[in-house]
Write a protein that holds these residues in place. Structure first.
Motif, short mmCIF file in Angstrom:
data_model
loop_
_atom_site.label_atom_id
_atom_site.label_comp_id
_atom_site.label_asym_id
_atom_site.label_seq_id
_atom_site.Cartn_x
_atom_site.Cartn_y
_atom_site.Cartn_z
N GLN A 52 14.42 50.74 24.45
CA GLN A 52 14.13 52.03 25.10
C GLN A 52 14.31 51.93 26.61
N ALA A 53 13.88 50.82 27.19
CA ALA A 53 14.02 50.64 28.65
C ALA A 53 15.49 50.59 29.05
N VAL A 54 16.30 49.86 28.30
CA VAL A 54 17.73 49.75 28.62
C VAL A 54 18.41 51.11 28.43
N ALA A 55 17.99 51.86 27.44
CA ALA A 55 18.56 53.20 27.22
C ALA A 55 18.26 54.10 28.41
N GLU A 56 17.06 53.99 29.00
CA GLU A 56 16.72 54.77 30.19
C GLU A 56 17.62 54.40 31.37
N LEU A 57 17.86 53.10 31.53
CA LEU A 57 18.73 52.64 32.62
C LEU A 57 20.17 53.11 32.41
#
Length: 259
Positions: A52-57
């Motif tokens: 989820q964090a990488v998707a936000e980035l």
């Protein structure tokens, strides 16, 4: 490092932490991020949180996901240079850019001041320098440079976030002057006793990241225009480096090729 019992979700905290590492060049352009499992182990979270964090980035334009290969920090855009008369540098709020004024000042290198209604800046924070390009442009070591972040919100409507880097010894005088003028160029004019002028400006595009999006009132990934460059005194001494992120749905730039 991550707040387990805070109100901000873990994936968003992790995304912001990775964004800080990217901004600080701990993860430079082109660098590959650690794998999901490595990040999960390092930050003691599950792989779904990492995903989820990488998707936000990715949504914010900070990284590029290459399926089957990995996730990489995006590289800077190719630079294209355009020469423009400084006499046309002004802001026309709420309409097309104003044409060059035939009664411009005798000094053709001095940009026109922005109308007070066009730019109202308020300070968001001050911090130690963290941008290598900025310190190199100013010709000062990082320890003698400070960063000043402001929000441009004419009429109370957020328009742009600006990050300025300038000499640390200027900051104590600049802050109260900026409070009075709501315009950094005008504040520096007051402090230095002479106007500052554009040395160069570059234009590019990016997506609103996890820090800028809430300040500008837009969703993460919203298109932003980026204007950055150096301003200097009449003798060419660099005064500040600026990186301004403007809402792409609210601003357009017009280049005038004739005086």
């Amino acid at each position: 490092m991550l707040q387990r019992h805070g109100t901000v979700p873990l994936y968003l905290q992790l995304a912001r932490h990775l964004q800080d590492r990217i901004d600080g060049r701990d993860l430079p352009p082109g660098a590959q991020l650690p794998s999901e499992s490595e990040l999960a182990d390092r930050y003691a979270v599950n792989r779904l949180t990492v995903r989820q964090a990488v998707a936000e980035l990715d949504r914010a334009g900070a990284v590029e996901i290459r399926r089957g290969i990995g996730t990489f920090v995006r590289t800077p855009p190719t630079q294209v240079s355009v020469d423009v008369s400084p006499r046309s540098q002004r802001i026309a709020p709420g309409g097309p850019a104003a044409p060059a004024d035939p009664a411009a000042p005798a000094d053709p290198a001095a940009p026109q001041p922005d109308p007070a209604t066009a730019r109202v800046e308020r300070v968001l924070r001050t911090a130690d320098a963290a941008e290598g390009e900025a310190t190199r442009a100013l010709g000062l070591p990082p320890g003698r440079v400070r960063r000043l972040d402001t929000l441009i919100d004419p009429g109370g409507s957020p328009l742009a976030v600006s990050s300025y880097w300038l000499a640390a010894d200027l900051l104590p005088a600049v802050l109260p002057a900026l409070e009075e003028t709501a315009n950094l160029a005008a504040a520096l004019h007051r402090v230095l006793g002479e106007p500052v002028r554009y040395a160069w400006r570059a234009f590019s595009a990016t997506a609103a990241d996890l820090t800028d999006a809430p300040l500008l009132g837009v969703p993460t990934g919203h298109p932003l225009l980026v204007r950055e460059g150096v301003s200097c005194t009449a003798d060419g001494t660099p005064v500040y480096f600026v990186r301004r992120r403007l809402r792409g749905d609210a601003v357009r730039f017009v280049l005038h090729y004739q005086d």
